[in-house]
Design a protein around this motif. Sequence first.
Motif, PDB file in Angstrom:
ATOM      1  N   PRO A  90       0.789  -1.231   0.000  1.00 51.11           N
ATOM      2  CA  PRO A  90       0.000   0.000   0.000  1.00 51.11           C
ATOM      3  C   PRO A  90       0.818   1.277   0.000  1.00 51.11           C
ATOM      4  O   PRO A  90       0.285   2.344  -0.291  1.00 51.11           O
ATOM      5  CB  PRO A  90      -0.841  -0.105   1.273  1.00 51.11           C
ATOM      6  CG  PRO A  90      -0.142  -1.091   2.129  1.00 51.11           C
ATOM      7  CD  PRO A  90       0.600  -2.023   1.219  1.00 51.11           C
ATOM      8  N   TRP A  91       2.104   1.196   0.351  1.00 55.28           N
ATOM      9  CA  TRP A  91       2.900   2.426   0.387  1.00 55.28           C
ATOM     10  C   TRP A  91       3.537   2.706  -0.970  1.00 55.28           C
ATOM     11  O   TRP A  91       4.166   3.735  -1.160  1.00 55.28           O
ATOM     12  CB  TRP A  91       3.972   2.354   1.471  1.00 55.28           C
ATOM     13  CG  TRP A  91       4.765   1.099   1.436  1.00 55.28           C
ATOM     14  CD1 TRP A  91       5.878   0.842   0.698  1.00 55.28           C
ATOM     15  CD2 TRP A  91       4.476  -0.096   2.157  1.00 55.28           C
ATOM     16  NE1 TRP A  91       6.297  -0.432   0.913  1.00 55.28           N
ATOM     17  CE2 TRP A  91       5.468  -1.027   1.808  1.00 55.28           C
ATOM     18  CE3 TRP A  91       3.479  -0.464   3.074  1.00 55.28           C
ATOM     19  CZ2 TRP A  91       5.483  -2.322   2.342  1.00 55.28           C
ATOM     20  CZ3 TRP A  91       3.506  -1.734   3.588  1.00 55.28           C
ATOM     21  CH2 TRP A  91       4.505  -2.646   3.217  1.00 55.28           C
ATOM     22  N   LYS A 133      -1.377   6.156  -8.884  1.00 55.68           N
ATOM     23  CA  LYS A 133      -2.259   6.052  -7.708  1.00 55.68           C
ATOM     24  C   LYS A 133      -1.705   5.017  -6.745  1.00 55.68           C
ATOM     25  O   LYS A 133      -0.969   4.112  -7.130  1.00 55.68           O
ATOM     26  CB  LYS A 133      -3.654   5.620  -8.169  1.00 55.68           C
ATOM     27  CG  LYS A 133      -4.333   6.664  -9.028  1.00 55.68           C
ATOM     28  CD  LYS A 133      -5.819   6.686  -8.725  1.00 55.68           C
ATOM     29  CE  LYS A 133      -6.388   7.997  -9.189  1.00 55.68           C
ATOM     30  NZ  LYS A 133      -7.558   7.863 -10.000  1.00 55.68           N
ATOM     31  N   ARG A 134      -2.124   5.151  -5.494  1.00 55.49           N
ATOM     32  CA  ARG A 134      -1.775   4.131  -4.522  1.00 55.49           C
ATOM     33  C   ARG A 134      -2.919   3.128  -4.414  1.00 55.49           C
ATOM     34  O   ARG A 134      -4.063   3.467  -4.705  1.00 55.49           O
ATOM     35  CB  ARG A 134      -1.510   4.770  -3.165  1.00 55.49           C
ATOM     36  CG  ARG A 134      -0.153   5.383  -3.101  1.00 55.49           C
ATOM     37  CD  ARG A 134       0.094   6.064  -1.779  1.00 55.49           C
ATOM     38  NE  ARG A 134       1.030   7.154  -1.979  1.00 55.49           N
ATOM     39  CZ  ARG A 134       2.337   6.993  -2.067  1.00 55.49           C
ATOM     40  NH1 ARG A 134       2.872   5.811  -1.948  1.00 55.49           N
ATOM     41  NH2 ARG A 134       3.122   8.014  -2.275  1.00 55.49           N
ATOM     42  N   GLU A 137      -6.334   3.983  -3.297  1.00 51.18           N
ATOM     43  CA  GLU A 137      -7.172   4.897  -4.070  1.00 51.18           C
ATOM     44  C   GLU A 137      -7.867   4.220  -5.246  1.00 51.18           C
ATOM     45  O   GLU A 137      -8.531   4.893  -6.025  1.00 51.18           O
ATOM     46  CB  GLU A 137      -6.305   6.037  -4.635  1.00 51.18           C
ATOM     47  CG  GLU A 137      -5.590   6.833  -3.588  1.00 51.18           C
ATOM     48  CD  GLU A 137      -4.532   7.736  -4.188  1.00 51.18           C
ATOM     49  OE1 GLU A 137      -4.438   8.880  -3.727  1.00 51.18           O
ATOM     50  OE2 GLU A 137      -3.811   7.305  -5.101  1.00 51.18           O
ATOM     51  N   SER A 139     -10.095   0.708  -6.977  1.00 47.51           N
ATOM     52  CA  SER A 139     -11.111  -0.279  -6.582  1.00 47.51           C
ATOM     53  C   SER A 139     -10.499  -1.679  -6.494  1.00 47.51           C
ATOM     54  O   SER A 139      -9.382  -1.917  -6.942  1.00 47.51           O
ATOM     55  CB  SER A 139     -12.223  -0.279  -7.612  1.00 47.51           C
ATOM     56  OG  SER A 139     -11.757  -0.849  -8.813  1.00 47.51           O
ATOM     57  N   MET A 142      -9.500  -3.128  -9.777  1.00 49.93           N
ATOM     58  CA  MET A 142      -8.300  -2.478 -10.304  1.00 49.93           C
ATOM     59  C   MET A 142      -7.058  -3.025  -9.623  1.00 49.93           C
ATOM     60  O   MET A 142      -6.033  -3.262 -10.257  1.00 49.93           O
ATOM     61  CB  MET A 142      -8.393  -0.961 -10.106  1.00 49.93           C
ATOM     62  CG  MET A 142      -9.460  -0.293 -10.952  1.00 49.93           C
ATOM     63  SD  MET A 142      -9.877   1.342 -10.308  1.00 49.93           S
ATOM     64  CE  MET A 142      -8.924   2.390 -11.379  1.00 49.93           C
TER      65      MET A 142
ATOM     66  N   GLU B  17     -13.785   9.103  -8.756  1.00 50.81           N
ATOM     67  CA  GLU B  17     -12.530   8.442  -8.469  1.00 50.81           C
ATOM     68  C   GLU B  17     -12.581   6.964  -8.819  1.00 50.81           C
ATOM     69  O   GLU B  17     -11.698   6.447  -9.472  1.00 50.81           O
ATOM     70  CB  GLU B  17     -12.218   8.598  -6.987  1.00 50.81           C
ATOM     71  CG  GLU B  17     -10.771   8.403  -6.702  1.00 50.81           C
ATOM     72  CD  GLU B  17     -10.416   9.003  -5.373  1.00 50.81           C
ATOM     73  OE1 GLU B  17     -10.289  10.228  -5.305  1.00 50.81           O
ATOM     74  OE2 GLU B  17     -10.285   8.265  -4.414  1.00 50.81           O
ATOM     75  N   SER B  18     -13.639   6.291  -8.404  1.00 50.45           N
ATOM     76  CA  SER B  18     -13.633   4.854  -8.600  1.00 50.45           C
ATOM     77  C   SER B  18     -13.954   4.469 -10.042  1.00 50.45           C
ATOM     78  O   SER B  18     -13.638   3.391 -10.477  1.00 50.45           O
ATOM     79  CB  SER B  18     -14.607   4.183  -7.641  1.00 50.45           C
ATOM     80  OG  SER B  18     -15.898   4.619  -7.933  1.00 50.45           O
ATOM     81  N   PRO B 233       8.722   0.434   5.563  1.00 55.07           N
ATOM     82  CA  PRO B 233       7.485   1.186   5.283  1.00 55.07           C
ATOM     83  C   PRO B 233       6.264   0.622   6.000  1.00 55.07           C
ATOM     84  O   PRO B 233       5.405   1.380   6.439  1.00 55.07           O
ATOM     85  CB  PRO B 233       7.314   1.083   3.765  1.00 55.07           C
ATOM     86  CG  PRO B 233       8.396   0.239   3.251  1.00 55.07           C
ATOM     87  CD  PRO B 233       9.363  -0.057   4.313  1.00 55.07           C
ATOM     88  N   ALA B 234       6.206  -0.693   6.138  1.00 56.30           N
ATOM     89  CA  ALA B 234       5.031  -1.274   6.791  1.00 56.30           C
ATOM     90  C   ALA B 234       5.016  -0.952   8.274  1.00 56.30           C
ATOM     91  O   ALA B 234       3.961  -0.844   8.893  1.00 56.30           O
ATOM     92  CB  ALA B 234       5.006  -2.793   6.580  1.00 56.30           C
ATOM     93  N   TYR B 309       1.081   5.435   5.445  1.00 60.13           N
ATOM     94  CA  TYR B 309       0.552   5.207   4.103  1.00 60.13           C
ATOM     95  C   TYR B 309      -0.975   5.071   4.111  1.00 60.13           C
ATOM     96  O   TYR B 309      -1.620   5.242   3.105  1.00 60.13           O
ATOM     97  CB  TYR B 309       1.182   3.971   3.463  1.00 60.13           C
ATOM     98  CG  TYR B 309       1.035   2.710   4.277  1.00 60.13           C
ATOM     99  CD1 TYR B 309      -0.112   1.948   4.201  1.00 60.13           C
ATOM    100  CD2 TYR B 309       2.045   2.308   5.145  1.00 60.13           C
ATOM    101  CE1 TYR B 309      -0.257   0.816   4.953  1.00 60.13           C
ATOM    102  CE2 TYR B 309       1.909   1.165   5.906  1.00 60.13           C
ATOM    103  CZ  TYR B 309       0.754   0.424   5.803  1.00 60.13           C
ATOM    104  OH  TYR B 309       0.607  -0.689   6.557  1.00 60.13           O
ATOM    105  N   ARG B 312      -2.281   8.839   3.766  1.00 55.33           N
ATOM    106  CA  ARG B 312      -1.845   9.732   2.697  1.00 55.33           C
ATOM    107  C   ARG B 312      -2.905   9.876   1.631  1.00 55.33           C
ATOM    108  O   ARG B 312      -3.633   8.935   1.359  1.00 55.33           O
ATOM    109  CB  ARG B 312      -0.574   9.212   2.073  1.00 55.33           C
ATOM    110  CG  ARG B 312       0.624   9.967   2.612  1.00 55.33           C
ATOM    111  CD  ARG B 312       1.860   9.623   1.836  1.00 55.33           C
ATOM    112  NE  ARG B 312       2.037   8.208   1.714  1.00 55.33           N
ATOM    113  CZ  ARG B 312       3.210   7.603   1.804  1.00 55.33           C
ATOM    114  NH1 ARG B 312       4.286   8.298   2.062  1.00 55.33           N
ATOM    115  NH2 ARG B 312       3.316   6.313   1.643  1.00 55.33           N
TER     116      ARG B 312
END
Lengths: 262, 312
Positions: A90-91, A133-134, A137, A139, A142, B17-18, B233-234, B309, B312
């Motif tokens: 996710p990061w 995108k992350r 963000e 679906s 996706m 967005e989606s 990062p996690a 994360y 953000r």
Amino acid sequence: MTAYLDLQHIDMTFSSAKGDFNALKDVNLTVKKGEFLALIGHSGCGKSTVLNIVAGLLDASGGVALLKNREIKGPGPNRAVVFQNHSLLPWLTVFENVKLAVDKVMADKPRAERREWVMHNLKLVHMDNAADKRPGEISGGMKQRVGIARALAMQPDVLLMDEPFGALDALTRAHLQDSVMEIQAKLNNTVLMITHDVDEAVLLSDRIVMMTNGPSAGIGEILDVDLPRPRDRLTLAQDPRYHHLRGQVLAFLYQKHLKEAA
Amino acid sequence: MNAQTLMLTAMPVGHTESCGTEAQTIPPRETRSVAATRPKPRPAPLLRDRAKREKTALILKTLLLPLLTFAVIVATWSYLHTHVAPEFPAPSETWEHAKAVLTDPFRDAGPNDKGIGWQLLHSLARVGAGFGLAALVGIPLGFLMGMSRNMQHAFSPLIQILKPVSPLAWLPIGLLLFKAVDPSAIFVIFITCIWPMIINTATGVKAIPQDYMNVAAVLKLDKLELVRRVLFPATLPYVVTGMRLSLGIAWMVIVAAEMLTGGIGIGFWLWDEWNNLNVSSIIVAIGVIGGVGIVLDLMMGFMQNRLDYNKR
Ligand SMILES: Nc1ncnc2c1ncn2[C@@H]1O[C@H](COP(=O)(O)OP(=O)(O)OP(=O)(O)O)[C@@H](O)[C@H]1O
Ligand SMILES: [Mg+2]
């Protein structure tokens, strides 16, 4: 038949504080190079467990798993996995998630080429627009597509896919099924795909492995899908052989097997 | 009522967005995404008025209620001053004193008479040093404990025993080791900060979902890449939470530590003013310490939002 991937007498028992659970019992399966196998069975029967053993993420408690006659010991990028729950980091952005894999398998290639290869694979799954995108963000479908792009980008010997198209709408699913067939025909990878979708199994695979219900699940039947390739979903829809095969899988899942389980 | 206004403004945004990239490929959603690209429908005037009214009401409440509390406290305080404890300074007197102290924070009239700004800076420097050293030691140690069962077994009992001890109990040890007050105070802050840092980091490493580890395993990331690309990062959100916690405690501990060590620093200043029976100064100091504490926490909160994360 020359075995490329060979599972011999695989047993899998999970031990936990509450006791042992025998998930798989005496699973035997030989797969030829370039073969496309679908693994089908009721939820919880042990499909993911088989896949994880081939991936090297799980160690079988009994039997051996061989790839090119060498015992599978631990995971590696030559067996890419499309995880059931996509498993994107996710990061990292969509681009970076795929790039992490590409950097690993194409370490010797120049930077620009690696970037291009990442974008090429994202385009394949129609995710190039969302490259920055992350995962948070986008679906679920996706994310699944990015997971597929990541695995394809690794150009693995064996492609392991755990319900890769489950979270997708019908059209995207059809499109991706076609791309996977195309890529597989071109690269001749060996594919093991778990699915719950009977049509998908018949359309994509050379053989359908039908698993019995757990605990102590095994392989119930293996169905040869001798439809000519390249396959076209519209033509197949008119083909009586297609409907016959489809009927056989359904019969296994909903008649033979429900009775046995009951 | 609130939910209604929220939905009206938030829904179209969520849709764009989606659906963004799927719009071309999926006809059933076409209708929805077209609606989303159209200019946002304006809420009916009646609703807009209501939303406006609710907003002003909210602002009034968040401003007025704390002011009310403040007024009650000042009233009680002046009652105490006039009827119960006359040695307690009056609010007005304290206010005048506060103005004098705060308008000239960097006054320097000899080693024993420095402005409150200097005092704060010295305290902050000690906290910063102890906190920084603790991060240098605690975060790597936390990683090791999270990654290795043996390390966990080796250190866990020690940490469990030492964690509940007031960090001030370590002050004599510090004085003995360093034979000077400044390093001793830093040492106390180091001890204060290190436990939450170790524990949070180790917890964060252990909480990493198996999925991420599977990805790392399939890619065969080597140890360094694993730490840099996945573990670090996690774990970062947990690490920063640990840092935020320890900084909050450190700011409380430094005041007490300085009362004991003397020298320059907000804690000793407060104690010194008490010795001079300057109660107004003590009240000012309490307010200032609280204010600095809030600023420190806001800074860490800001960092947390930047690095997490999920946010953000
Ligand atoms: N780590 C584990 N510890 C204990 N039991 C497990 C573990 N992993 C799987 N199992 C059990 O093994 C069985 C098979 O699990 P598996 O995930 O392979 O099923 P599946 O066929 O992939 O199901 P689904 O279609 O729902 O994904 C299940 O009963 C599950 O509870
Ligand atoms: Mg599964």
